[in-house]
Design a protein around this motif. Structure first.
Motif, PDB file in Angstrom:
ATOM      1  N   LYS A   9      25.126  23.487 -45.965  1.00  0.00           N
ATOM      2  CA  LYS A   9      24.275  22.455 -45.378  1.00  0.00           C
ATOM      3  C   LYS A   9      24.686  22.173 -43.938  1.00  0.00           C
ATOM      4  O   LYS A   9      23.837  22.089 -43.030  1.00  0.00           O
ATOM      5  N   VAL A  21      23.833  25.362 -41.504  1.00  0.00           N
ATOM      6  CA  VAL A  21      22.414  25.490 -41.164  1.00  0.00           C
ATOM      7  C   VAL A  21      22.012  24.424 -40.152  1.00  0.00           C
ATOM      8  O   VAL A  21      21.317  24.710 -39.155  1.00  0.00           O
ATOM      9  N   ARG A  22      22.445  23.183 -40.375  1.00  0.00           N
ATOM     10  CA  ARG A  22      22.110  22.103 -39.436  1.00  0.00           C
ATOM     11  C   ARG A  22      22.727  22.359 -38.066  1.00  0.00           C
ATOM     12  O   ARG A  22      22.082  22.126 -37.030  1.00  0.00           O
ATOM     13  N   LYS A  39      20.898  25.049 -35.940  1.00  0.00           N
ATOM     14  CA  LYS A  39      19.686  24.524 -35.315  1.00  0.00           C
ATOM     15  C   LYS A  39      20.028  23.780 -34.023  1.00  0.00           C
ATOM     16  O   LYS A  39      19.297  23.882 -33.029  1.00  0.00           O
ATOM     17  N   GLN A  86      22.325  40.699 -49.330  1.00  0.00           N
ATOM     18  CA  GLN A  86      20.960  40.361 -49.745  1.00  0.00           C
ATOM     19  C   GLN A  86      20.195  41.605 -50.178  1.00  0.00           C
ATOM     20  O   GLN A  86      19.488  41.600 -51.196  1.00  0.00           O
ATOM     21  N   ASN A 123      18.866  32.765 -51.744  1.00  0.00           N
ATOM     22  CA  ASN A 123      18.034  33.399 -50.718  1.00  0.00           C
ATOM     23  C   ASN A 123      18.509  32.982 -49.323  1.00  0.00           C
ATOM     24  O   ASN A 123      18.361  31.819 -48.946  1.00  0.00           O
ATOM     25  N   SER A 178      17.343  33.880 -46.346  1.00  0.00           N
ATOM     26  CA  SER A 178      16.380  34.220 -45.294  1.00  0.00           C
ATOM     27  C   SER A 178      16.414  33.227 -44.138  1.00  0.00           C
ATOM     28  O   SER A 178      16.423  33.612 -42.962  1.00  0.00           O
ATOM     29  N   SER A 179      16.423  31.933 -44.446  1.00  0.00           N
ATOM     30  CA  SER A 179      16.442  30.922 -43.389  1.00  0.00           C
ATOM     31  C   SER A 179      17.724  31.006 -42.570  1.00  0.00           C
ATOM     32  O   SER A 179      17.706  30.863 -41.337  1.00  0.00           O
ATOM     33  N   LEU A 180      18.836  31.241 -43.253  1.00  0.00           N
ATOM     34  CA  LEU A 180      20.116  31.375 -42.560  1.00  0.00           C
ATOM     35  C   LEU A 180      20.101  32.574 -41.622  1.00  0.00           C
ATOM     36  O   LEU A 180      20.524  32.490 -40.466  1.00  0.00           O
ATOM     37  N   LYS A 193      17.565  33.985 -40.256  1.00  0.00           N
ATOM     38  CA  LYS A 193      16.660  33.724 -39.137  1.00  0.00           C
ATOM     39  C   LYS A 193      17.360  32.918 -38.051  1.00  0.00           C
ATOM     40  O   LYS A 193      17.226  33.215 -36.852  1.00  0.00           O
ATOM     41  N   LEU A 194      18.132  31.920 -38.453  1.00  0.00           N
ATOM     42  CA  LEU A 194      18.863  31.121 -37.475  1.00  0.00           C
ATOM     43  C   LEU A 194      19.932  31.939 -36.764  1.00  0.00           C
ATOM     44  O   LEU A 194      20.118  31.819 -35.547  1.00  0.00           O
ATOM     45  N   GLU A 220      18.336  33.988 -34.150  1.00  0.00           N
ATOM     46  CA  GLU A 220      17.993  33.199 -32.967  1.00  0.00           C
ATOM     47  C   GLU A 220      19.213  33.005 -32.072  1.00  0.00           C
ATOM     48  O   GLU A 220      19.107  33.023 -30.839  1.00  0.00           O
TER      49      GLU A 220
END
Length: 652
Positions: free
Chosen positions: A483, A486-487, A490, A616, A624, A626-628, A630-631, A634
């Protein structure tokens, strides 16, 4: 067997031993059931056996507790268990066994009263399982003791017994039973609370409390009861909680007063650890796994109760409670610590971490709850930093406040992640309320020690930029790292300048004779010296590159000013940007500038992305990602753009 005829303590001991050996063998004793009942009852009573009564009573209660536990926990074969159940039924329904046991709760001897508490608790649970009824004599005795007796063995034994029953019921399927138990004891627990806690807003009332050994023991057990009660308010799905379930929250001011004025070190530490668990939503974790239990809004006033707790904490800090709290030397098993002539004793890290997290979490939750932005974040944090400076005395010189997070939590992963997460929330809420841009907010946060960029760089340096340790954190359920990570990513992608500034640093400060922190001249950002850090180097839990399709890897450090490059061949790249990153790090970066913290940090994140992508693809990652991913991609893109700009601006 005629017990009245045999008469002697020696024969009773032999009979008890015979029954006990039969239980250990998993068989019923040769004595008839009725005779076993007489043997156990005679042993529990034990008063007519003179000097041997103590040994006989303790042996009998131990035997009875073992039998009851074996039947309750299904540790015996079915046919054997049925025989023991008949004996228990006779003892509990045809004799005054419970009356005899609860009398032992008043025993002056602490061992006797404690054994009685253990045995009574098991018998209460057995009766509840078989008949759905509480033992009336146990219930009546505990209520009377809580309401009328001063702190001492009787109160301690009843508290221990009630806590044990709570623990067992909280792990069971029927929460209605827990609710009924709280209702039965609610009034008497509140009476006990009034005896042990000082009156609200009247600190001088602590003068009437004599912090004797009896008070200390009783108060520690009372805190365990508060934890069980607090957990019951979470697990029970009632809209309204009883008063005793809310003591920890609504009477938190009294608990904080005890911390400030109580002379007992263990009491202060235990209260802080309890409040820490309440604020981190981890009550009951030391007793059994949480199984997904959390502080969901179980009753209507929970949100306001939590807000009351955090407000009490911040009010206590404003009133100067940190100046009254004395820190003791850290405990050292096996004897006193060896202290150098020019050093003082090291402070108790457990207590300092608990106090720091209680304050940090209170600031975070209060900021989330308020709408007017009145919380004095900087003032509260500087009170904490001043307290820590006094606690560490001459041992530590910290010129950049963001480094306290590493000094305090560097070897405690779970606390470190909780602290980092709270700091990140404080940063984000403060930035929004102050209306500052990213660069200005980073400067403000550094002055008060809550810049998340500094904290993340410190984390990477403490693990020597080892991506496998970050992977350990990502798949671990023991910390809130996912948590937080990921935050933070961003925030990083939206404030690349702040992250870059936190990575570029020069002069040093001093910790225990070692160069520990380096500071950036233009922005006062601070970070540990990687090559000479006293923070431990963590070891990865799993060797993730050891599969058949993985490659051998080697990390080479050419020197303190050069970059560590992980040499890999035939690696399935996880994104196009990682390929570009590898190219730039091997050509542009190494060829045109010294590779420092920023490059090592980005290489670490790149390697993390690669291994997560591989896991993965092999369906080995536990969730999953995927979001991690993607970050992380970036972040790679930001770094690629930075390198390209530097390449274009470089002189030909």
């Amino acid at each position: 067997m005629d017990m009245s005829a045999s008469g002697g303590a020696e024969q009773l001991f032999q009979s008890l031993s015979h029954v006990y050996r039969g239980f250990l063998r998993g068989t019923c004793p040769r004595l008839m059931g009725g005779d076993v009942v007489k043997v156990i009852m005679s042993g529990v009573c034990g008063r007519e056996h003179g000097k041997a009564s103590w040994e006989i009573s303790c042996s009998s209660m131990t035997l009875l507790e073992k039998i009851t536990s074996g039947v309750l926990l299904h540790k015996l074969p079915a046919d054997v268990s049925a025989g023991w159940e008949e004996i228990l039924k006779a003892l509990l329904e045809e004799t005054d066994l419970m009356s005899q046991l609860v009398q032992q709760l008043h025993a002056e001897d602490q061992l006797v009263s404690h054994l009685a508490a253990k045995t009574v608790s098991r018998c209460v649970l057995y009766l509840l399982k078989k008949s759905g009824m509480w033992s009336p004599v146990w219930q009546k005795t505990c209520i009377q003791v809580f309401s009328s007796c001063p702190p001492g063995p009787a109160v301690d034994a009843c508290l221990w017994s009630l806590i044990e029953v709570f623990k067992r019921l909280l792990t069971g399927p029927s929460q209605e039973t827990v609710r009924n138990l709280v209702a039965v004891f609610d009034g008497s627990i509140m009476v006990l609370c009034s005896k042990l806690l000082p009156e609200e807003k009247r600190e001088r009332t602590l003068d009437i409390f004599t912090f004797t050994k009896s008070w200390t023991t009783t108060f520690c057990l009372f805190l365990d009861l508060l934890e069980a009660l607090t957990m019951s308010s979470i697990s029970c799905e009632a809209e309204v909680c009883l008063r005793s379930q809310r003591i920890a929250l609504i009477h938190s001011s009294a608990l904080l007063t005890v911390i400030s004025y109580c002379s007992e070190v263990f009491i202060r530490k235990k209260i802080l650890l309890f409040l820490k668990k309440v604020l981190l939503q981890k009550v009951g974790d030391d007793w059994f796994p949480r199984d997904g239990m959390s502080f969901r809004l179980r009753y209507k006033s929970l949100s306001s109760d939590m807000s009351l707790l955090t407000r009490h904490v911040l009010q206590a800090v404003t009133a100067g409670c940190l100046q009254r709290i004395q820190t003791e030397p850290a405990a050292s098993f096996g004897g006193a610590q060896h202290i150098l002539v020019d050093e003082g004793p090291k402070p108790d890290g457990v207590m300092l971490r608990a106090l720091s997290l209680v304050l940090l979490k209170s600031i975070e939750l209060q900021l989330q709850a308020e709408v007017d932005g009145t919380t004095d974040v900087c003032g509260h944090l500087h009170s904490l930093w001043g307290f820590l400076r006094r606690s560490y005395a001459s041992q530590v010189e910290v010129t950049h406040l963001c480094c306290w997070i590493s000094l305090l939590f560097g070897d405690q992963d779970d606390d470190l992640m909780e602290a980092a997460s709270s700091f990140l929330s404080i940063f984000l809420i403060s930035r929004r309320s102050l209306g500052l841009d990213c660069s200005a907010m980073s400067e403000v946060a550094c002055v008060s020690g809550y810049n998340p960029h500094c904290h993340f760089v410190l984390l990477l340096q403490s693990i020597s930029f080892d991506h496998s340790i970050l992977l350990d954190f990502l798949i671990s359920s023991e910390t809130c790292f996912l948590k937080y990570f990921v935050r933070y990513l961003k925030v990083l992608t939206g404030d690349w300048q702040g992250f870059s500034a936190a990575c570029g640093c020069k002069p040093t400060s001093h910790v225990d004779g070692k160069d520990e922190f380096t500071v950036c001249a233009h922005s006062s950002h601070l970070r540990p010296n990687v090559e000479d850090s006293v923070l431990h180097t963590r070891v990865g839990l799993v060797e993730y590159d050891s599969s058949d399709e993985s490659e051998e890897s080697e990390t080479t450090y050419e020197g303190p000013a050069e970059c560590a490059i992980r040499k890999k061949t035939s690696v399935p790249l996880w994104s196009e940007s990682s390929s570009l990153l590898s190219h730039h790090m091997c050509t542009d970066v190494m060829g045109q500038r010294t590779c420092g913290t920023l490059d090592r940090a980005l290489l670490c994140l790149s390697e993390l992305g690669q291994v997560v992508k591989r896991l993965q693809q092999k369906k080995l990652f536990p969730y999953n990602p995927s979001s991690l991913l993607k970050l992380l991609a970036e972040v790679q893109d930001c770094f690629h753009q930075l390198n390209r700009c530097e390449t274009l601006q470089a002189p030909t």
